[in-house]
Enzyme design. Structure first.
Site, PDB file in Angstrom:
ATOM      1  N   TYR A 108      -3.536   2.541  -6.353  1.00  0.00           N
ATOM      2  CA  TYR A 108      -2.496   3.567  -6.291  1.00  0.00           C
ATOM      3  C   TYR A 108      -2.889   4.529  -5.170  1.00  0.00           C
ATOM      4  O   TYR A 108      -3.076   5.722  -5.366  1.00  0.00           O
ATOM      5  CB  TYR A 108      -2.370   4.311  -7.628  1.00  0.00           C
ATOM      6  N   TYR A 162      -4.055  -4.812 -12.084  1.00  0.00           N
ATOM      7  CA  TYR A 162      -3.858  -4.849 -13.538  1.00  0.00           C
ATOM      8  C   TYR A 162      -2.387  -5.083 -13.802  1.00  0.00           C
ATOM      9  O   TYR A 162      -1.529  -4.845 -12.951  1.00  0.00           O
ATOM     10  CB  TYR A 162      -4.299  -3.529 -14.203  1.00  0.00           C
ATOM     11  N   ASP A 174       0.847  -1.196   0.000  1.00  0.00           N
ATOM     12  CA  ASP A 174       0.000   0.000   0.000  1.00  0.00           C
ATOM     13  C   ASP A 174       0.888   1.254   0.000  1.00  0.00           C
ATOM     14  O   ASP A 174       1.747   1.409   0.874  1.00  0.00           O
ATOM     15  CB  ASP A 174      -0.887  -0.009   1.249  1.00  0.00           C
ATOM     16  N   HIS A 212      -3.753  -6.515  -3.666  1.00  0.00           N
ATOM     17  CA  HIS A 212      -3.780  -6.331  -5.121  1.00  0.00           C
ATOM     18  C   HIS A 212      -5.126  -6.741  -5.717  1.00  0.00           C
ATOM     19  O   HIS A 212      -5.752  -5.973  -6.445  1.00  0.00           O
ATOM     20  CB  HIS A 212      -2.666  -7.170  -5.747  1.00  0.00           C
TER      21      HIS A 212
HETATM   22  C1  LIG Z   1       6.446  -1.690  -6.322  1.00  0.00           C
HETATM   23  C2  LIG Z   1       4.960  -1.687  -6.563  1.00  0.00           C
HETATM   24  C3  LIG Z   1       4.487  -2.090  -7.799  1.00  0.00           C
HETATM   25  C4  LIG Z   1       3.119  -2.135  -8.062  1.00  0.00           C
HETATM   26  N1  LIG Z   1       2.675  -2.559  -9.287  1.00  0.00           N
HETATM   27  C5  LIG Z   1       1.345  -2.651  -9.520  1.00  0.00           C
HETATM   28  C6  LIG Z   1       0.830  -3.150 -10.750  1.00  0.00           C
HETATM   29  O1  LIG Z   1       1.585  -3.509 -11.658  1.00  0.00           O
HETATM   30  N2  LIG Z   1      -0.508  -3.237 -10.914  1.00  0.00           N
HETATM   31  C7  LIG Z   1      -1.374  -2.864  -9.931  1.00  0.00           C
HETATM   32  O2  LIG Z   1      -2.584  -2.989 -10.132  1.00  0.00           O
HETATM   33  N3  LIG Z   1      -0.922  -2.376  -8.765  1.00  0.00           N
HETATM   34  C8  LIG Z   1       0.404  -2.272  -8.532  1.00  0.00           C
HETATM   35  N4  LIG Z   1       0.843  -1.804  -7.317  1.00  0.00           N
HETATM   36  C9  LIG Z   1      -0.152  -1.419  -6.315  1.00  0.00           C
HETATM   37  C10 LIG Z   1      -0.623  -2.662  -5.539  1.00  0.00           C
HETATM   38  O3  LIG Z   1      -1.514  -3.409  -6.339  1.00  0.00           O
HETATM   39  C11 LIG Z   1      -1.349  -2.220  -4.276  1.00  0.00           C
HETATM   40  O4  LIG Z   1      -0.486  -1.503  -3.457  1.00  0.00           O
HETATM   41  C12 LIG Z   1      -1.916  -3.428  -3.518  1.00  0.00           C
HETATM   42  O5  LIG Z   1      -2.953  -3.008  -2.681  1.00  0.00           O
HETATM   43  C13 LIG Z   1      -0.843  -4.120  -2.738  1.00  0.00           C
HETATM   44  O6  LIG Z   1      -1.300  -5.280  -2.145  1.00  0.00           O
HETATM   45  P1  LIG Z   1      -0.506  -5.824  -0.860  1.00  0.00           P
HETATM   46  O7  LIG Z   1      -1.207  -7.001  -0.357  1.00  0.00           O
HETATM   47  O8  LIG Z   1       0.931  -5.944  -1.216  1.00  0.00           O
HETATM   48  O9  LIG Z   1      -0.620  -4.562   0.084  1.00  0.00           O
HETATM   49  P2  LIG Z   1      -1.044  -4.306   1.605  1.00  0.00           P
HETATM   50  O10 LIG Z   1      -0.347  -3.044   1.956  1.00  0.00           O
HETATM   51  O11 LIG Z   1      -0.803  -5.491   2.443  1.00  0.00           O
HETATM   52  O12 LIG Z   1      -2.596  -4.067   1.495  1.00  0.00           O
HETATM   53  C14 LIG Z   1      -3.187  -3.041   0.734  1.00  0.00           C
HETATM   54  C15 LIG Z   1      -4.596  -2.779   1.229  1.00  0.00           C
HETATM   55  O13 LIG Z   1      -5.387  -3.960   1.170  1.00  0.00           O
HETATM   56  C16 LIG Z   1      -5.808  -4.371   2.463  1.00  0.00           C
HETATM   57  N5  LIG Z   1      -5.594  -5.811   2.580  1.00  0.00           N
HETATM   58  C17 LIG Z   1      -4.429  -6.458   2.396  1.00  0.00           C
HETATM   59  N6  LIG Z   1      -4.599  -7.764   2.570  1.00  0.00           N
HETATM   60  C18 LIG Z   1      -5.885  -7.966   2.870  1.00  0.00           C
HETATM   61  C19 LIG Z   1      -6.651  -9.118   3.169  1.00  0.00           C
HETATM   62  N7  LIG Z   1      -6.107 -10.345   3.200  1.00  0.00           N
HETATM   63  N8  LIG Z   1      -7.953  -8.967   3.446  1.00  0.00           N
HETATM   64  C20 LIG Z   1      -8.510  -7.744   3.437  1.00  0.00           C
HETATM   65  N9  LIG Z   1      -7.835  -6.617   3.163  1.00  0.00           N
HETATM   66  C21 LIG Z   1      -6.530  -6.720   2.884  1.00  0.00           C
HETATM   67  C22 LIG Z   1      -4.916  -3.608   3.416  1.00  0.00           C
HETATM   68  O14 LIG Z   1      -5.512  -3.454   4.664  1.00  0.00           O
HETATM   69  C23 LIG Z   1      -4.673  -2.327   2.683  1.00  0.00           C
HETATM   70  O15 LIG Z   1      -5.777  -1.468   2.844  1.00  0.00           O
HETATM   71  C24 LIG Z   1       2.206  -1.747  -7.050  1.00  0.00           C
HETATM   72  C25 LIG Z   1       2.692  -1.323  -5.807  1.00  0.00           C
HETATM   73  C26 LIG Z   1       4.053  -1.286  -5.564  1.00  0.00           C
HETATM   74  C27 LIG Z   1       4.558  -0.817  -4.228  1.00  0.00           C
END
Ligand SMILES: Cc1cc2nc3c(=O)[nH]c(=O)nc-3n(C[C@H](O)[C@H](O)[C@H](O)COP(=O)(O)OP(=O)(O)OC[C@H]3O[C@@H](n4cnc5c(N)ncnc54)[C@H](O)[C@@H]3O)c2cc1C
Ligand SMILES: *[C@@H]1O[C@H](CO)[C@@H](O)[C@H](O)[C@H]1NC(C)=O
Ligand SMILES: *[C@@H]1O[C@H](CO)[C@@H](O)[C@H](O)[C@H]1NC(C)=O
Ligand SMILES: *[C@@H]1O[C@H](CO)[C@@H](O)[C@H](O)[C@H]1NC(C)=O
Ligand SMILES: *[C@@H]1O[C@H](CO)[C@@H](O)[C@H](O)[C@H]1NC(C)=O
Length: 532
Positions: free
Chosen positions: A468, A184, A109, A178
């Protein structure tokens, strides 16, 4: 005298702090026990700040250095569940003890919402839930929320060289955030969003129940495919339908300076990028650079084509000649190697790097997003370049839309940015200096660029992509004005789908157990009364 007084005040406040934490911890231990979690399990999954492993666990999935500093608010407890019963207990206890629960999967995030808060909070850290079960007979996969995208791509590749999955390009992104936020990647034009391939899910709801698609019903299942998991429950796993990919795909990366007519190429890019063959996805990076002491903007075109180089060249030669792509600029490879290429690994890297959970490096960063529906003219592009040079550090990333995205109705999933978009912009600011002054300075710069772009991007609302995450576009305090506060960012992220999300939220989590700075609000008490 003064010093020792200060020290005394410091120590006594520390004392109060520790006591408050201890009592939260004790309350959780008691509550977990009441929920029939054996004591040895409680001991091994609950971390307080006094636990020597607390800091390591907390930092393991921080992916923005801005929230890895001493002034970053810390959770009072981290829970690292290893069984569904632990998650149910965590939800019920957070609800009973009225403490904010932050759920973390991959920790990507951009505003750190999964592990930071200004109010007292605990983290439910999902990294132990990372099982990936692939069934090639039905071409489906059950993927637990703590799995990372790279792990999913690797496990698919182990089973089949002609299957893939249309998810994000960064391999360390977590499935939980994600997918619940839409997702995407570089097969967007061919296959649409990640959530367009989700066919089932498992979630723990606000009452601690474990529900699959059949049990949760179609409304909640709709909401967790783009509405953000953090508002609706704890996602345990998603079931995905895999897609087919050709044995050979082609990638390219082509840099152009303004002297090499990058501006004309960008004008042509906007005429064709959303209409060209769906097998082609392009991303454009605009980055300010200094060469021979002259500052300008470098344009980099990066492409994935689901086919071989000669077919790609026939497409680009006829529809995008100003790209200037030729045989030497194309690289044919397997789909999994294209994942590594897009992940910026060098071409000697083997696919098992995708099983590495730690990114190469982590910056201080801030991101913002926009959608573009009408082409930006050459003079518009020139003034954007000028502004970027003036600001000096902010980068823009254009991601092609169109194709499959034009065929899916806005109401199909909470993610509304479908037909009519030429491309999406990601604003990107990375820096390396720690401290509030640096944060403020760089964040001001990206905001400045964002205001400058207003005439060129979507309006009423100025749309934004939930994944984002950007707290500049509005926040809620989850108090009595949460609906009107939520509407501000809600229509930007969800347009007309916002109100349906609010209705579903109000039905499944009326007490707002699952809340954060940008969660879906429940209808206010007032609102509910008048509706009866
Ligand atoms: C380096 C980088 C590259 C990226 N590239 C892309 C890309 O190519 N395409 C794209 O679409 N996005 C991209 N993103 C954005 C990414 O999709 C989002 O940041 C996504 O929310 C990350 O998921 P996470 O589980 O890693 O994050 P976290 O920080 O763990 O979670 C993000 C959000 O979802 C909630 N959440 C997480 N897990 C759960 C769960 N199990 N149940 C309920 N809620 C939950 C969290 O509370 C928080 O609000 C990128 C981000 C970064 C940092
Ligand atoms: C967070 O800071 C610690 C040092 O305090 C460092 O070891 C770790 O690599 C940092 N992690 C990130 C993601 O910045
Ligand atoms: C750039 O465009 C000009 C005018 O159309 C043309 O004369 C020139 O050859 C082009 N330069 C390159 C490097 O393509
Ligand atoms: C192919 O394109 C590259 C630029 O990407 C250029 O340097 C090279 O001269 C071109 N080769 C041919 C044969 O046109
Ligand atoms: C890897 O890239 C280098 C140039 O960056 C190139 O010379 C080499 O041929 C490439 N190797 C493979 C296996 O593609």
């Amino acid at each position: 005298m003064e010093k020792s007084l200060l020290l005394f005040i410091f120590l006594s406040s520390l004392q109060i702090f520790t006591t408050a934490q201890d009592s939260t911890y004790d309350s959780f231990v008691k509550c977990f026990a009441q929920n029939k979690i054996p004591n040895d399990q409680i001991q091994s999954i609950l971390y307080t700040p006094t636990n020597p492993s607390f800091t390591t666990v907390l930092q393991s999935y921080i992916r923005n250095r801005r929230f890895n500093v001493s002034s970053t608010p810390k959770p009072t407890i981290i829970i690292t569940p290893t069984a569904e019963s632990h998650i149910s207990a965590a939800v019920l206890c957070a609800k009973q003890l009225k403490i904010q629960l932050k759920i973390r999967s991959g920790g990507h995030d951009y505003e750190g919402l999964s592990y930071v808060s200004d109010t007292t909070f605990i983290i439910l850290d999902m990294f132990n839930f990372r099982k990936i079960d692939i069934d090639m007979k039905s071409q489906t996969a059950w993927v637990e929320s703590g799995a990372l995208l790279g792990e999913l791509y690797y496990r698919i590749w182990e089973k089949s060289k002609v299957h893939g999955f249309p998810g994000g390009v960064c391999p360390t992104v977590g499935v939980g955030g994600h997918v619940s936020g839409a997702g995407y990647g570089n097969m967007l034009r061919k296959y649409g969003l990640t959530v367009d391939h989700v066919i089932d899910a498992k979630i723990v709801d606000a009452n601690g129940r474990v529900l699959d698609r059949g049990l949760m019903g179609e409304d909640l299942f709709w909401a967790i495919r783009g509405g953000g998991g953090g508002s609706f429950g704890v996602i345990l796993a998603y079931k995905m339908k895999l897609v087919t990919v050709p044995e050979t795909v082609t990638v390219f990366r082509l840099e152009k300076t303004v002297d090499q007519n990058s501006t004309d190429a960008l004008v042509q890019f906007q005429e064709i990028t959303h209409k060209i063959d769906n097998d082609l996805f392009m991303r454009v990076l605009l980055q300010p650079i200094t060469r021979n002491r002259v500052r300008s903007v470098r344009t980099t075109f990066i492409g994935l084509f689901l086919g071989d180089a000669s077919r790609l060249l026939s497409v680009t030669d006829s529809e995008f000649p100003l790209l200037g792509l030729n045989k030497t600029g194309c690289r044919e490879m397997s789909w999994i190697d294209s994942v590594l290429f897009w992940g910026n690994f060098d071409n000697t890297t083997k696919p098992d790097v995708l099983l590495n959970r730690n990114p190469e490096s982590v910056n201080f960063l801030k991101r913002k997003s926009d959608y573009v529906k009408t082409p930006i003219s050459k003079s518009g592009l020139e003034s954007i370049f000028k502004k970027m040079v003036e600001i000096g550090k902010v980068g823009l990333v254009f991601n092609s839309y169109g194709g499959r995205m034009d065929e899916i109705p806005e109401s199909e999933t909470p993610f509304p940015h479908r037909a009519g978009n030429i491309f999406k912009i990601q604003y990107s600011m990375n820096w390396n200096e720690e401290g509030e002054v640096a944060d403020k300075n760089y964040i001001e710069q990206i905001r400045d660029m964002y205001s400058f772009m207003k005439p060129y991007v979507s309006k009423n609302p100025r749309e934004a992509y939930l994944n984002y995450r950007d707290l500049d576009i509005g926040v809620t305090d989850n108090g009595k004005n949460s609906y009107s506060q939520g509407k501000v960012y809600g229509v930007k992220y969800f347009k007309g789908n916002f109100d349906r999300l609010v209705k579903i939220k109000s039905a499944v989590d009326p007490e707002n157990v699952f809340r954060n700075e940008q969660s879906i609000p429940t209808l206010s008490f007032q609102g509910r009364k008048t509706r009866k």
